[in-house]
Design an enzyme around this catalytic site. Sequence first.
Site, PDB file in Angstrom:
ATOM      1  N   PHE A  13       0.822  -1.214   0.000  1.00 17.77           N
ATOM      2  CA  PHE A  13       0.000   0.000   0.000  1.00 17.77           C
ATOM      3  C   PHE A  13       0.862   1.273   0.000  1.00 17.77           C
ATOM      4  CE2 PHE A  13      -2.433   2.635   3.352  1.00 17.77           C
ATOM      5  CZ  PHE A  13      -3.047   3.435   2.400  1.00 17.77           C
ATOM      6  N   ASP A  61      13.040 -12.071  -0.412  1.00 24.66           N
ATOM      7  CA  ASP A  61      12.523 -12.060   0.959  1.00 24.66           C
ATOM      8  C   ASP A  61      13.568 -11.371   1.830  1.00 24.66           C
ATOM      9  OD1 ASP A  61      11.840 -12.667   3.555  1.00 24.66           O
ATOM     10  OD2 ASP A  61      11.406 -14.782   3.158  1.00 24.66           O
ATOM     11  N   THR A 126       5.809   2.712  13.309  1.00 24.88           N
ATOM     12  CA  THR A 126       4.381   3.020  13.416  1.00 24.88           C
ATOM     13  C   THR A 126       4.075   3.587  14.798  1.00 24.88           C
ATOM     14  OG1 THR A 126       2.260   1.898  13.742  1.00 24.88           O
ATOM     15  CG2 THR A 126       4.178   0.517  13.866  1.00 24.88           C
ATOM     16  N   ASP A 127       2.983   4.351  14.891  1.00 24.12           N
ATOM     17  CA  ASP A 127       2.603   4.870  16.216  1.00 24.12           C
ATOM     18  C   ASP A 127       2.143   3.746  17.144  1.00 24.12           C
ATOM     19  OD1 ASP A 127       0.114   4.295  15.060  1.00 24.12           O
ATOM     20  OD2 ASP A 127      -0.793   6.227  15.548  1.00 24.12           O
ATOM     21  N   GLU A 128       1.873   2.563  16.555  1.00 27.39           N
ATOM     22  CA  GLU A 128       1.398   1.447  17.387  1.00 27.39           C
ATOM     23  C   GLU A 128       2.466   0.971  18.360  1.00 27.39           C
ATOM     24  OE1 GLU A 128      -1.059  -1.497  15.658  1.00 27.39           O
ATOM     25  OE2 GLU A 128      -1.638  -0.238  13.971  1.00 27.39           O
ATOM     26  N   TYR A 152       2.044  -7.778  16.266  1.00 28.76           N
ATOM     27  CA  TYR A 152       2.464  -6.895  15.160  1.00 28.76           C
ATOM     28  C   TYR A 152       3.259  -5.710  15.703  1.00 28.76           C
ATOM     29  CZ  TYR A 152       2.202  -2.845  12.043  1.00 28.76           C
ATOM     30  OH  TYR A 152       2.530  -1.724  11.318  1.00 28.76           O
ATOM     31  N   LYS A 156       7.228  -4.637  15.273  1.00 33.10           N
ATOM     32  CA  LYS A 156       7.660  -3.342  14.721  1.00 33.10           C
ATOM     33  C   LYS A 156       8.540  -2.614  15.734  1.00 33.10           C
ATOM     34  CE  LYS A 156       6.871  -1.496  11.391  1.00 33.10           C
ATOM     35  NZ  LYS A 156       7.551  -1.495  10.081  1.00 33.10           N
ATOM     36  N   ASN A 181      -2.230   5.846  11.489  1.00 32.56           N
ATOM     37  CA  ASN A 181      -2.945   5.027  10.494  1.00 32.56           C
ATOM     38  C   ASN A 181      -3.071   5.735   9.156  1.00 32.56           C
ATOM     39  OD1 ASN A 181      -3.548   3.362  12.729  1.00 32.56           O
ATOM     40  ND2 ASN A 181      -5.435   2.726  11.720  1.00 32.56           N
ATOM     41  N   ASN A 182      -2.683   5.033   8.104  1.00 32.79           N
ATOM     42  CA  ASN A 182      -2.841   5.573   6.744  1.00 32.79           C
ATOM     43  C   ASN A 182      -4.125   5.053   6.122  1.00 32.79           C
ATOM     44  OD1 ASN A 182       0.359   6.028   5.153  1.00 32.79           O
ATOM     45  ND2 ASN A 182      -0.069   6.136   7.319  1.00 32.79           N
ATOM     46  N   TYR A 209     -15.306  -4.322  15.695  1.00 33.60           N
ATOM     47  CA  TYR A 209     -14.857  -4.856  16.985  1.00 33.60           C
ATOM     48  C   TYR A 209     -15.457  -4.088  18.163  1.00 33.60           C
ATOM     49  CZ  TYR A 209     -11.235  -7.837  14.929  1.00 33.60           C
ATOM     50  OH  TYR A 209     -10.556  -8.811  14.250  1.00 33.60           O
ATOM     51  N   LYS A 276      -8.503  -9.213  20.645  1.00 31.69           N
ATOM     52  CA  LYS A 276      -7.681  -9.420  21.851  1.00 31.69           C
ATOM     53  C   LYS A 276      -6.614  -8.322  21.916  1.00 31.69           C
ATOM     54  CE  LYS A 276      -7.969 -14.461  22.287  1.00 31.69           C
ATOM     55  NZ  LYS A 276      -9.024 -14.718  21.311  1.00 31.69           N
ATOM     56  N   HIS A 278      -6.855  -5.188  22.174  1.00 34.38           N
ATOM     57  CA  HIS A 278      -7.173  -4.063  21.284  1.00 34.38           C
ATOM     58  C   HIS A 278      -6.819  -2.713  21.937  1.00 34.38           C
ATOM     59  CE1 HIS A 278     -10.193  -2.960  17.873  1.00 34.38           C
ATOM     60  NE2 HIS A 278      -8.985  -2.485  17.680  1.00 34.38           N
TER      61      HIS A 278
HETATM   62  P1  NAD Z   1       1.351  -3.642   3.237  1.00 31.37           P
HETATM   63  O1  NAD Z   1       1.014  -4.839   4.057  1.00 31.37           O
HETATM   64  O2  NAD Z   1       0.331  -3.069   2.335  1.00 31.37           O
HETATM   65  O3  NAD Z   1       2.633  -3.952   2.339  1.00 31.37           O
HETATM   66  C1  NAD Z   1       3.756  -4.645   2.826  1.00 31.37           C
HETATM   67  C2  NAD Z   1       4.637  -5.015   1.655  1.00 31.37           C
HETATM   68  O4  NAD Z   1       5.807  -5.684   2.169  1.00 31.37           O
HETATM   69  C3  NAD Z   1       3.963  -5.967   0.668  1.00 31.37           C
HETATM   70  O5  NAD Z   1       4.203  -5.546  -0.649  1.00 31.37           O
HETATM   71  C4  NAD Z   1       4.622  -7.293   0.947  1.00 31.37           C
HETATM   72  O6  NAD Z   1       4.686  -8.150  -0.190  1.00 31.37           O
HETATM   73  C5  NAD Z   1       6.023  -6.853   1.391  1.00 31.37           C
HETATM   74  N1  NAD Z   1       6.690  -7.862   2.232  1.00 31.37           N
HETATM   75  C6  NAD Z   1       6.152  -8.482   3.330  1.00 31.37           C
HETATM   76  N2  NAD Z   1       7.046  -9.362   3.822  1.00 31.37           N
HETATM   77  C7  NAD Z   1       8.155  -9.292   3.030  1.00 31.37           C
HETATM   78  C8  NAD Z   1       9.415  -9.944   3.044  1.00 31.37           C
HETATM   79  N3  NAD Z   1       9.720 -10.874   3.963  1.00 31.37           N
HETATM   80  N4  NAD Z   1      10.332  -9.604   2.103  1.00 31.37           N
HETATM   81  C9  NAD Z   1      10.034  -8.683   1.143  1.00 31.37           C
HETATM   82  N5  NAD Z   1       8.850  -8.032   1.095  1.00 31.37           N
HETATM   83  C10 NAD Z   1       7.920  -8.336   2.022  1.00 31.37           C
HETATM   84  O7  NAD Z   1       1.901  -2.569   4.279  1.00 31.37           O
HETATM   85  P2  NAD Z   1       1.676  -0.979   4.348  1.00 31.37           P
HETATM   86  O8  NAD Z   1       0.379  -0.716   5.004  1.00 31.37           O
HETATM   87  O9  NAD Z   1       2.006  -0.395   3.030  1.00 31.37           O
HETATM   88  O10 NAD Z   1       2.816  -0.590   5.396  1.00 31.37           O
HETATM   89  C11 NAD Z   1       4.160  -0.375   4.956  1.00 31.37           C
HETATM   90  C12 NAD Z   1       5.030  -0.067   6.173  1.00 31.37           C
HETATM   91  O11 NAD Z   1       4.538   1.100   6.844  1.00 31.37           O
HETATM   92  C13 NAD Z   1       5.069  -1.176   7.215  1.00 31.37           C
HETATM   93  O12 NAD Z   1       6.371  -1.270   7.708  1.00 31.37           O
HETATM   94  C14 NAD Z   1       4.115  -0.697   8.301  1.00 31.37           C
HETATM   95  O13 NAD Z   1       4.464  -1.205   9.567  1.00 31.37           O
HETATM   96  C15 NAD Z   1       4.318   0.810   8.220  1.00 31.37           C
HETATM   97  N6  NAD Z   1       3.166   1.612   8.649  1.00 31.37           N
HETATM   98  C16 NAD Z   1       1.922   1.372   8.104  1.00 31.37           C
HETATM   99  C17 NAD Z   1       0.850   2.159   8.492  1.00 31.37           C
HETATM  100  C18 NAD Z   1      -0.522   1.935   7.888  1.00 31.37           C
HETATM  101  O14 NAD Z   1      -1.487   2.537   8.378  1.00 31.37           O
HETATM  102  N7  NAD Z   1      -0.683   1.146   6.865  1.00 31.37           N
HETATM  103  C19 NAD Z   1       1.040   3.189   9.424  1.00 31.37           C
HETATM  104  C20 NAD Z   1       2.317   3.400   9.958  1.00 31.37           C
HETATM  105  C21 NAD Z   1       3.369   2.609   9.544  1.00 31.37           C
END
Ligand code: NAD
Length: 321
Positions: A13, A61, A126-128, A152, A156, A181-182, A209, A276, A278
């Site tokens: 994303f 990976d 993340t803020d989490e 999770y 992180k 959160n995005n 939830y 759980k 939450h």
């Molecule tokens: P997402 O789940 O949409 O995408 C994660 C991507 O990482 C996917 O393309 C997946 O294929 C890839 N991936 C997963 N495991 C892998 C591995 N072992 N090797 C290579 N690639 C791998 O995640 P997102 O929502 O785009 O979040 C991206 C980052 O931003 C994350 O680190 C997340 O913790 C952080 N983040 C997300 C949010 C949110 O609200 N979505 C907010 C703050 C921070």
Amino acid sequence: MSKQILVTGGAGFIGSHFIEALLQHKPTYHITNVDVLTYAGKIENMSGFTKHPNYRFISADIGDADQLLGAFDRTYDVIVHFAAETHVDRSIHNPMVFLETNILGTHNLLLAVLKGYAKKILYISTDEVYGSLGMKDVPFTEQSPLAANNPYSASKAGGDLLARSFYKTYQAPVIITRCSNNYGPRQDKEKLIPKIIANALTNKKIPLYGDGLQIRDWLYVTDHCRALTTIMEHGEIGEIYNIGGGNERTNLEITKQILNILGKDHDLINHVEDRKGHDRRYAINWGKIHKQLGWRPMVAFEDGLAETVQWYKSRLAQGGH
Ligand code: NAD
């Protein structure tokens, strides 16, 4: 000036929006996207830039050091590290893969920086990691203690602290960002907002939830990407930057807002047993990035949400899911 950027998780994303924006605004930057394409990584997320001459994709990976080596055929100016397992519910059922990707994968990338394969790494946290706030608590600052409450956020936080330790111990060039959160197009269908939209569009019950009064701070994905570009270019090594929308909403409020946009009845909402562990409330103080780097969110929640709903609506109409 020409730059080599390694993005991990660019088929997901936020990573796909980040790459798209960089290719659009920085014509001299060359981007390598390392992604293993889990359920969350999608070819179609990359369709807007796959053929761009300054872009290449490497399937690897990050948890596997040998696979990752293939990407280090050049020295990068910066690694922007998004790749992660990101779904809290999945982490509750199967934490192991979260440790492998979010902690060991981060360790492999930090080692690559120490070996000189990259001049800098941005760890997208993340803020989490800060855990949960009470209703009257002030928002998290960069000094708030880390108090993750689910596998999770714990994984992180593990990656976050490992990144910090590489800076403190080895003076590795690390910057950490912690965003709220995005939301926006291309988020996986398992996440809250896409799920609400998809169920509402097909008149399915929307599982919410508990009482639905959990509060999150929401930021439109392009605002997050703009913050990351600013930090990548002007942020200081060893620093942590909070990023947030100043936009606290309950899950129930968001669900009703989406139902209203779609003209659907609120009785589609189905309260189910709470998740759980939450967290009740996240709120983030983003004063530091604002004061030091001049960033602030630009997209109003109502506009971003309307755009997001529209995007999923047309995707579903085209037979997507
Ligand atoms: P997402 O789940 O949409 O995408 C994660 C991507 O990482 C996917 O393309 C997946 O294929 C890839 N991936 C997963 N495991 C892998 C591995 N072992 N090797 C290579 N690639 C791998 O995640 P997102 O929502 O785009 O979040 C991206 C980052 O931003 C994350 O680190 C997340 O913790 C952080 N983040 C997300 C949010 C949110 O609200 N979505 C907010 C703050 C921070």
